[in-house]
Design an enzyme around this catalytic site. Structure first.
Site, PDB file in Angstrom:
ATOM      1  N   GLY A 198     -11.884  21.289  23.241  1.00  0.00           N
ATOM      2  CA  GLY A 198     -13.373  21.702  23.613  1.00  0.00           C
ATOM      3  C   GLY A 198     -13.411  22.865  24.490  1.00  0.00           C
ATOM      4  O   GLY A 198     -14.206  23.022  25.186  1.00  0.00           O
ATOM      5  N   VAL A 235     -10.270  23.429  15.168  1.00  0.00           N
ATOM      6  CA  VAL A 235      -9.924  22.060  14.497  1.00  0.00           C
ATOM      7  C   VAL A 235     -11.321  21.126  14.824  1.00  0.00           C
ATOM      8  O   VAL A 235     -11.729  21.259  15.847  1.00  0.00           O
ATOM      9  CB  VAL A 235      -8.970  21.120  15.373  1.00  0.00           C
ATOM     10  N   SER A 284     -19.098  11.323  32.273  1.00  0.00           N
ATOM     11  CA  SER A 284     -20.329  11.580  32.709  1.00  0.00           C
ATOM     12  C   SER A 284     -20.755  10.770  33.475  1.00  0.00           C
ATOM     13  O   SER A 284     -20.391   9.457  33.504  1.00  0.00           O
ATOM     14  CB  SER A 284     -21.124  11.615  31.647  1.00  0.00           C
ATOM     15  N   ILE A 310     -24.747  19.821  35.286  1.00  0.00           N
ATOM     16  CA  ILE A 310     -23.941  21.071  35.628  1.00  0.00           C
ATOM     17  C   ILE A 310     -24.847  21.884  34.929  1.00  0.00           C
ATOM     18  O   ILE A 310     -25.185  21.791  33.733  1.00  0.00           O
ATOM     19  CB  ILE A 310     -22.398  21.171  34.957  1.00  0.00           C
ATOM     20  N   GLY A 341     -16.585  25.289  24.843  1.00  0.00           N
ATOM     21  CA  GLY A 341     -17.786  24.826  25.394  1.00  0.00           C
ATOM     22  C   GLY A 341     -17.780  25.228  26.751  1.00  0.00           C
ATOM     23  O   GLY A 341     -17.090  25.925  27.210  1.00  0.00           O
ATOM     24  N   TYR A 364     -25.168   8.019  24.483  1.00  0.00           N
ATOM     25  CA  TYR A 364     -24.395   8.938  25.191  1.00  0.00           C
ATOM     26  C   TYR A 364     -23.633   8.149  26.377  1.00  0.00           C
ATOM     27  O   TYR A 364     -22.609   7.999  26.446  1.00  0.00           O
ATOM     28  CB  TYR A 364     -25.092   9.856  25.870  1.00  0.00           C
ATOM     29  N   ALA A 396     -23.082   4.884  26.680  1.00  0.00           N
ATOM     30  CA  ALA A 396     -22.053   3.855  25.971  1.00  0.00           C
ATOM     31  C   ALA A 396     -20.946   4.557  25.690  1.00  0.00           C
ATOM     32  O   ALA A 396     -19.774   4.013  25.977  1.00  0.00           O
ATOM     33  CB  ALA A 396     -22.700   3.169  24.929  1.00  0.00           C
ATOM     34  N   SER A 397     -20.805   5.681  25.323  1.00  0.00           N
ATOM     35  CA  SER A 397     -19.698   6.389  24.608  1.00  0.00           C
ATOM     36  C   SER A 397     -18.835   6.935  25.938  1.00  0.00           C
ATOM     37  O   SER A 397     -17.693   6.918  25.797  1.00  0.00           O
ATOM     38  CB  SER A 397     -20.327   7.994  24.023  1.00  0.00           C
ATOM     39  N   LYS A 398     -19.573   7.094  27.014  1.00  0.00           N
ATOM     40  CA  LYS A 398     -18.745   7.675  28.225  1.00  0.00           C
ATOM     41  C   LYS A 398     -18.122   6.272  28.883  1.00  0.00           C
ATOM     42  O   LYS A 398     -17.075   6.354  29.509  1.00  0.00           O
ATOM     43  CB  LYS A 398     -19.681   8.358  29.091  1.00  0.00           C
TER      44      LYS A 398
HETATM   45  N1  NAP Z   1     -22.948  19.983  30.906  1.00  0.00           N
HETATM   46  C1  NAP Z   1     -23.258  18.766  31.811  1.00  0.00           C
HETATM   47  O1  NAP Z   1     -24.037  18.915  32.441  1.00  0.00           O
HETATM   48  C2  NAP Z   1     -22.314  17.829  31.558  1.00  0.00           C
HETATM   49  C3  NAP Z   1     -22.358  16.697  32.559  1.00  0.00           C
HETATM   50  C4  NAP Z   1     -21.638  15.441  32.305  1.00  0.00           C
HETATM   51  C5  NAP Z   1     -20.896  15.405  31.296  1.00  0.00           C
HETATM   52  N2  NAP Z   1     -20.576  16.581  30.295  1.00  0.00           N
HETATM   53  C6  NAP Z   1     -19.452  16.443  29.267  1.00  0.00           C
HETATM   54  O2  NAP Z   1     -18.745  17.416  29.564  1.00  0.00           O
HETATM   55  C7  NAP Z   1     -18.121  17.812  28.219  1.00  0.00           C
HETATM   56  C8  NAP Z   1     -18.231  19.207  27.781  1.00  0.00           C
HETATM   57  O3  NAP Z   1     -19.874  19.558  27.857  1.00  0.00           O
HETATM   58  P1  NAP Z   1     -20.367  21.097  27.747  1.00  0.00           P
HETATM   59  O4  NAP Z   1     -21.454  21.213  28.857  1.00  0.00           O
HETATM   60  O5  NAP Z   1     -19.007  21.940  27.943  1.00  0.00           O
HETATM   61  O6  NAP Z   1     -20.618  20.802  26.190  1.00  0.00           O
HETATM   62  P2  NAP Z   1     -20.660  22.265  24.995  1.00  0.00           P
HETATM   63  O7  NAP Z   1     -20.958  23.542  25.692  1.00  0.00           O
HETATM   64  O8  NAP Z   1     -21.860  21.754  24.353  1.00  0.00           O
HETATM   65  O9  NAP Z   1     -19.137  22.184  24.337  1.00  0.00           O
HETATM   66  C9  NAP Z   1     -18.908  21.000  23.510  1.00  0.00           C
HETATM   67  C10 NAP Z   1     -17.681  21.314  23.037  1.00  0.00           C
HETATM   68  O10 NAP Z   1     -17.194  20.074  21.919  1.00  0.00           O
HETATM   69  C11 NAP Z   1     -16.836  20.801  20.948  1.00  0.00           C
HETATM   70  N3  NAP Z   1     -17.564  20.067  19.764  1.00  0.00           N
HETATM   71  C12 NAP Z   1     -18.531  19.492  19.198  1.00  0.00           C
HETATM   72  N4  NAP Z   1     -18.361  18.872  18.193  1.00  0.00           N
HETATM   73  C13 NAP Z   1     -17.160  18.995  17.802  1.00  0.00           C
HETATM   74  C14 NAP Z   1     -16.526  18.436  16.638  1.00  0.00           C
HETATM   75  N5  NAP Z   1     -17.218  17.753  15.661  1.00  0.00           N
HETATM   76  N6  NAP Z   1     -15.070  18.842  16.431  1.00  0.00           N
HETATM   77  C15 NAP Z   1     -14.629  19.400  17.891  1.00  0.00           C
HETATM   78  N7  NAP Z   1     -15.251  19.826  18.826  1.00  0.00           N
HETATM   79  C16 NAP Z   1     -16.296  19.693  18.599  1.00  0.00           C
HETATM   80  C17 NAP Z   1     -17.566  22.112  20.906  1.00  0.00           C
HETATM   81  O11 NAP Z   1     -16.840  22.826  20.029  1.00  0.00           O
HETATM   82  P3  NAP Z   1     -17.544  24.378  19.203  1.00  0.00           P
HETATM   83  O12 NAP Z   1     -18.663  24.806  20.110  1.00  0.00           O
HETATM   84  O13 NAP Z   1     -16.390  25.161  18.979  1.00  0.00           O
HETATM   85  O14 NAP Z   1     -18.233  23.770  17.880  1.00  0.00           O
HETATM   86  C18 NAP Z   1     -17.299  22.583  22.204  1.00  0.00           C
HETATM   87  O15 NAP Z   1     -16.289  22.879  22.618  1.00  0.00           O
HETATM   88  C19 NAP Z   1     -19.065  16.956  27.234  1.00  0.00           C
HETATM   89  O16 NAP Z   1     -18.284  15.768  26.792  1.00  0.00           O
HETATM   90  C20 NAP Z   1     -20.063  16.348  28.100  1.00  0.00           C
HETATM   91  O17 NAP Z   1     -20.397  15.158  27.700  1.00  0.00           O
HETATM   92  C21 NAP Z   1     -21.208  17.440  30.554  1.00  0.00           C
END
Ligand code: NAP
Length: 244
Positions: A16, A60, A136, A182, A19, A149, A151-153
């Protein structure tokens, strides 16, 4: 931030990394001396990361376990694994589609577990390795629209506790980080789906305001490093005081 020799060429896989949070984590670990293998789906972002880090990248799709097997096949022995891939289908339950629930539970809960299974089968985790999963704050708090969401976490954290016990005899640690809001595209997309009043009320729940991706990166670095050698099976809130 630690010194450039904090990870001293340790092999760390960041899933990831394309992201917002995964990218910030990869950047910090690189500065701290890690030898990175970054993965995601977006080819353009992966190429940019590889150019930035001079490390290796793996494109991947983790829609099913084939992706986990591919990753485990491609990497060498690892000192650390970060799982920061995830999706957040945040909508009231009557608008939740079957496919969204399935994809959310699959990517956020099932795949991190299957990835560890595949890495263990291929003997890719060194003694003393550290695994960090990004959860999360919603795992432990009811929020309208977050049923799938959250439930998944919660499932992710439950798996981490069990794995921490199972892998402790091998000296492998497993921990989660539970970020609050964030400032990222994912948080913006979620904010767009709720009313201004609900968003203002939500932001009020953060005594230190919203966080930055670097806040999650710093906590990840701690949990990957030997500084946390006696820490396993926890979920570390990184949430500006939200969970108080
Ligand atoms: N942002 C927040 O405020 C926040 C708060 C709490 C928890 N989180 C958690 O932190 C994690 C990262 O969040 P983020 O803000 O960085 O999200 P993001 O920018 O949307 O990044 C999501 C990542 O997941 C990858 N992904 C999505 N579908 C996929 C698939 N089918 N196969 C492989 N990779 C896949 C994306 O890859 P591609 O872009 O290359 O497709 C990207 O690298 C998540 O689990 C989220 O629930 C985020």
């Amino acid at each position: 931030m630690g010194g450039a020799d904090k990870f001293n060429n340790q092999q760390i896989l960041v899933v990831g990394a394309t992201g917002a949070l995964g990218g910030a984590i990869a950047r910090q670990l690189k500065v701290e001396g890690a030898d990175l293998i970054v993965s995601g789906r977006d080819q353009r972002k992966l190429a940019a990361l590889t150019a930035e880090f001079a490390g290796s990248s793996l494109s991947v799709d983790l829609s099913d376990s084939t992706g986990c097997a591919q990753l485990a096949e491609a990497v060498g022995e690892l000192d650390g694994v970060v799982y920061a891939a995830g999706v957040a289908p945040v909508v009231p339950v009557r608008y939740l589609k079957d496919a969204d629930i399935e994809a959310c539970l699959n990517l956020n809960t099932t795949m991190p577990l299957l990835l560890i299974r595949e890495l263990l089968k291929k003997k890719r985790l060194k003694t003393g390795a550290s695994i960090v999963w990004i959860s999360s704050v919603s795992s432990a708090r009811g929020t309208v629209g977050y049923a799938a969401y959250a439930a998944s976490k919660a499932g992710l954290e439950a798996s981490a506790r069990c794995l921490a016990l199972e892998l402790a005899p091998k000296g492998i640690r497993v921990n989660c980080i539970a970020p609050g809001m964030i400032e990222t595209d994912m948080a913006d997309a979620t904010a767009e789906r709720i009313s201004d009043e609900a968003l203002a009320a939500h932001l009020k729940a953060y005594p230190l305001g919203a966080g930055q991706p670097t806040d999650v990166a710093a906590a990840t670095s701690f949990l990957l490093s030997q500084e946390s050698r006696w820490v396993t099976g926890i979920t570390l809130p990184v949430d500006g005081g939200f969970s108080i």
